[in-house]
Write a protein that holds these residues in place. Sequence first.
Motif, PDB file in Angstrom:
ATOM      1  N   LYS A 180      27.593   2.915 -22.249  1.00  0.00           N
ATOM      2  CA  LYS A 180      28.395   4.043 -22.982  1.00  0.00           C
ATOM      3  C   LYS A 180      27.126   4.826 -23.856  1.00  0.00           C
ATOM      4  N   ASN A 181      26.018   4.289 -23.941  1.00  0.00           N
ATOM      5  CA  ASN A 181      24.898   4.865 -24.647  1.00  0.00           C
ATOM      6  C   ASN A 181      24.012   5.658 -23.891  1.00  0.00           C
ATOM      7  N   ASN A 182      24.360   5.533 -22.475  1.00  0.00           N
ATOM      8  CA  ASN A 182      23.337   6.477 -21.427  1.00  0.00           C
ATOM      9  C   ASN A 182      21.981   5.954 -21.622  1.00  0.00           C
ATOM     10  N   ASN A 183      21.899   4.734 -21.515  1.00  0.00           N
ATOM     11  CA  ASN A 183      20.480   4.058 -21.684  1.00  0.00           C
ATOM     12  C   ASN A 183      19.888   4.122 -20.097  1.00  0.00           C
ATOM     13  N   ILE A 184      18.333   3.923 -20.309  1.00  0.00           N
ATOM     14  CA  ILE A 184      17.743   3.956 -19.099  1.00  0.00           C
ATOM     15  C   ILE A 184      16.741   2.753 -18.951  1.00  0.00           C
ATOM     16  N   ILE A 185      16.387   2.302 -17.726  1.00  0.00           N
ATOM     17  CA  ILE A 185      15.092   1.254 -17.601  1.00  0.00           C
ATOM     18  C   ILE A 185      14.142   1.752 -17.058  1.00  0.00           C
ATOM     19  N   VAL A 186      12.717   1.725 -17.655  1.00  0.00           N
ATOM     20  CA  VAL A 186      11.722   2.391 -17.040  1.00  0.00           C
ATOM     21  C   VAL A 186      10.906   1.348 -16.087  1.00  0.00           C
ATOM     22  N   VAL A 187      10.831   1.784 -14.887  1.00  0.00           N
ATOM     23  CA  VAL A 187      10.387   0.800 -14.024  1.00  0.00           C
ATOM     24  C   VAL A 187       8.950   1.584 -13.302  1.00  0.00           C
ATOM     25  N   SER A 188       8.040   0.640 -13.284  1.00  0.00           N
ATOM     26  CA  SER A 188       6.470   0.951 -13.033  1.00  0.00           C
ATOM     27  C   SER A 188       6.247   0.129 -11.790  1.00  0.00           C
ATOM     28  N   ILE A 189       5.522   0.591 -10.613  1.00  0.00           N
ATOM     29  CA  ILE A 189       5.314  -0.036  -9.452  1.00  0.00           C
ATOM     30  C   ILE A 189       3.790   0.219  -9.153  1.00  0.00           C
ATOM     31  N   VAL A 190       3.137  -0.603  -8.683  1.00  0.00           N
ATOM     32  CA  VAL A 190       1.523  -0.505  -8.296  1.00  0.00           C
ATOM     33  C   VAL A 190       1.482  -1.183  -6.911  1.00  0.00           C
ATOM     34  N   HIS A 191       0.991  -0.406  -6.133  1.00  0.00           N
ATOM     35  CA  HIS A 191       0.580  -0.996  -4.862  1.00  0.00           C
ATOM     36  C   HIS A 191      -0.710  -0.228  -4.243  1.00  0.00           C
ATOM     37  N   LYS A 192      -1.350  -0.966  -3.166  1.00  0.00           N
ATOM     38  CA  LYS A 192      -2.550  -0.637  -2.524  1.00  0.00           C
ATOM     39  C   LYS A 192      -2.052   0.723  -1.723  1.00  0.00           C
ATOM     40  N   LYS A 193      -2.911   1.731  -1.728  1.00  0.00           N
ATOM     41  CA  LYS A 193      -2.904   2.970  -0.794  1.00  0.00           C
ATOM     42  C   LYS A 193      -2.833   2.505   0.755  1.00  0.00           C
ATOM     43  N   ILE A 194      -1.868   2.939   1.501  1.00  0.00           N
ATOM     44  CA  ILE A 194      -2.007   1.970   3.183  1.00  0.00           C
ATOM     45  C   ILE A 194      -1.850   3.629   3.854  1.00  0.00           C
ATOM     46  N   SER A 195      -2.548   3.275   4.854  1.00  0.00           N
ATOM     47  CA  SER A 195      -2.440   4.394   5.875  1.00  0.00           C
ATOM     48  C   SER A 195      -1.350   4.392   6.904  1.00  0.00           C
ATOM     49  N   PRO A 196      -0.572   5.301   7.244  1.00  0.00           N
ATOM     50  CA  PRO A 196       0.592   5.349   8.008  1.00  0.00           C
ATOM     51  C   PRO A 196       0.450   4.781   9.572  1.00  0.00           C
ATOM     52  N   GLN A 197      -0.990   4.829   9.915  1.00  0.00           N
ATOM     53  CA  GLN A 197      -1.204   4.351  11.173  1.00  0.00           C
ATOM     54  C   GLN A 197      -2.104   3.238  11.073  1.00  0.00           C
ATOM     55  N   LEU A 198      -2.195   2.151  12.037  1.00  0.00           N
ATOM     56  CA  LEU A 198      -2.853   1.129  11.895  1.00  0.00           C
ATOM     57  C   LEU A 198      -3.439   0.897  13.341  1.00  0.00           C
ATOM     58  N   THR A 199      -4.816   0.788  13.517  1.00  0.00           N
ATOM     59  CA  THR A 199      -5.616   0.686  14.633  1.00  0.00           C
ATOM     60  C   THR A 199      -5.675  -1.039  15.183  1.00  0.00           C
ATOM     61  N   LEU A 200      -5.139  -1.418  16.202  1.00  0.00           N
ATOM     62  CA  LEU A 200      -5.303  -2.612  16.588  1.00  0.00           C
ATOM     63  C   LEU A 200      -6.460  -3.091  17.382  1.00  0.00           C
ATOM     64  N   LYS A 201      -6.967  -4.090  17.167  1.00  0.00           N
ATOM     65  CA  LYS A 201      -8.252  -4.737  17.907  1.00  0.00           C
ATOM     66  C   LYS A 201      -7.621  -4.877  19.312  1.00  0.00           C
ATOM     67  N   LYS A 202      -8.566  -4.548  20.399  1.00  0.00           N
ATOM     68  CA  LYS A 202      -7.912  -5.179  21.854  1.00  0.00           C
ATOM     69  C   LYS A 202      -8.233  -6.784  21.939  1.00  0.00           C
ATOM     70  N   ARG A 203      -7.234  -7.275  22.418  1.00  0.00           N
ATOM     71  CA  ARG A 203      -6.704  -8.671  22.472  1.00  0.00           C
ATOM     72  C   ARG A 203      -7.269  -9.291  21.396  1.00  0.00           C
ATOM     73  N   GLY A 204      -6.974  -8.878  20.220  1.00  0.00           N
ATOM     74  CA  GLY A 204      -7.110  -9.499  19.095  1.00  0.00           C
ATOM     75  C   GLY A 204      -6.151  -9.278  17.895  1.00  0.00           C
ATOM     76  N   VAL A 205      -6.401  -9.885  16.641  1.00  0.00           N
ATOM     77  CA  VAL A 205      -5.219 -10.021  15.538  1.00  0.00           C
ATOM     78  C   VAL A 205      -5.805  -9.153  14.481  1.00  0.00           C
ATOM     79  N   THR A 206      -4.982  -8.202  14.016  1.00  0.00           N
ATOM     80  CA  THR A 206      -5.027  -7.598  12.853  1.00  0.00           C
ATOM     81  C   THR A 206      -4.143  -8.107  11.569  1.00  0.00           C
TER      82      THR A 206
END
Length: 625
Positions: free
Chosen positions: A239-265
Amino acid sequence: MFRSAKSKFDLGELTRKIKRTVDGSISYRKLFILLLCLAVFFYIVPPVFRYLFSSKPQAKDPLVRCMDDRLTPFFIQNLEYNANIRHVPFLPEENNFIPYIGNGYFGVEVSNDASLRIKSGRSMQLPVPLYPIISLSPTNGLFRESTVVEYQSGIVHRFQCFQDYFGSYKYYAHRTFPEILVQEIQITNTRNQIFDVDMVLPRSSFQSPVSRVVSIKSARDSSATEYDVMSASIPLKDKNNNIIVVSIVHKKISPQLTLKKRGVTKLDLLMAIHYTNPIPSNKFADVRDENEKLAIASMTMASQKVEAGADSLVAYNEFRKQHIRVWNDLWATGFSISTSKAENSINGDRINATIYAVLSQVRSYELEEIVSQQRKQDIAKALSYAEGCYDSYHTLQAENLWLRMDSIENLNSLVSSWMLTLEKQGCHNLIRAGASGVIQAMVLSFGSLRFSNQHLEFNIHPKFLHRDFNFRRLNYGNKTHVNVTVTVTEDNKAVINIALDRSDRSYYACDAGCLDEPVLLGQSRKQFPVKLTEPITAILYITADKQHMEELHKAIHVKEVAEAPAHEHHVIALHKHGHHLGGLPTLFWVSICAIIVVFHIFLCKLIIKEYCEPSDKLRYRYNKP
């Protein structure tokens, strides 16, 4: 020609022998053996033929083999109900429990299109328009996917198998750092070449979010890593039209990932989530900066933990083990029940999944880094004071507490029902203590065990003790653990065994009515019969006050005390075998009945022929050389 004639002769002779046998000269013993061999033939031959000649085209699929290799380490845990394996889409023989992680501060379903949930009321019901799960993009080609929820570690494992590579993920909401979501990604390239794959990244649908980039210095050297910081408001429908403020922090990530040949990334990604209590909507700008600072501080603290020391891998593993230890401590208290094959029965798979879902939405205050020492002392006091919990019927019979968990809405609704039930049945002090208190309250509720006026009493009716129960490490204060085991013996009667895991003083127990002398408890099991009283009273009492127990029989006003009758055989058979006919399948008994009927028909035929055929014919038949 000679061989052919001989074959004809042999066949004709065999036919005449069979005809003479059928005409009445077969004995009852031979008939029984013949019918038994036919029954065995029909039972054994079809499964053998199915095993030898059935086609299994899926076993040749490399994606299926890849997925089986990933899931093999979890098969035993799944059979023991300590984990739940679920394919996407789920298989008919699997439990459709959604993979979920949470720590009481936030929660999220492990799915690409699942939004973050934060605390609202008694469960994580408030959706945040943020989709934090990171994985390989399903548009990379044909793939198979499955998840494993490990209850004892609080980690959800996710596997994706593609034609040339596969991904293994670990997701968990950290228990000691409640604002941190951890995603560990490991992608294995099986090809002998380098190539790029698309990633599903965290995304949001906030209305007018405020975002910026900050740099956080490494704890090991002077280098800095860029992080995205985003804040937005979540409107509440009040009834008071309250809000909740949400803040999120995360590392910048590339949309593509390069895989090593016959390896583990590998990628190890942390996300910090911080939100406020409800505030007026016009104070968003004033609160946002402070909320972002708290989120950045949480990320900085967690980053320093995973980078501490010379070896970051060791530090990261310790960071994960810290989370796992909390879950292991929570599961030290628990409940197990013998598996029932009766229809719609509650078994260990659903019980453990439900406990995990409830604990995932309750914080472990006493083990969190950000909780003050004074608060931890208050929690310890709350854990030692469980007076009045649990004061009602045992929850194994409450159908509304064992509903489906096939969607996030159903899971949240189920958790709300559990928290409301425990709170209203006298367990409010344990609930305030956090996850350690909630699991104590849930285990007490499974058997209607109740702390009442200087003693613990077992209030379940004897008629419900037709399965084996084990209540593990019930807290009697903070320094005593009680183990209560109910076992159904061979004569279908239930007996109770009590043992102390540890204790700070002498404890005593007595059975229903407390007519016998109190029995001193110890680490070795002490057995008590299950008795039925008129009127109905508790079947067991445990206390540290021997005088209190000696006086109990004067306060328990009963007209009659007798050993509880044995359970009927068909009830035990129903739970053990899924039907009332005992240990053999229904088809076996149908076959036996058919054999008996055929035998009596054959016997009647012999009697009729014996008394109705002419005597000359009989004499001719038997005297013919």
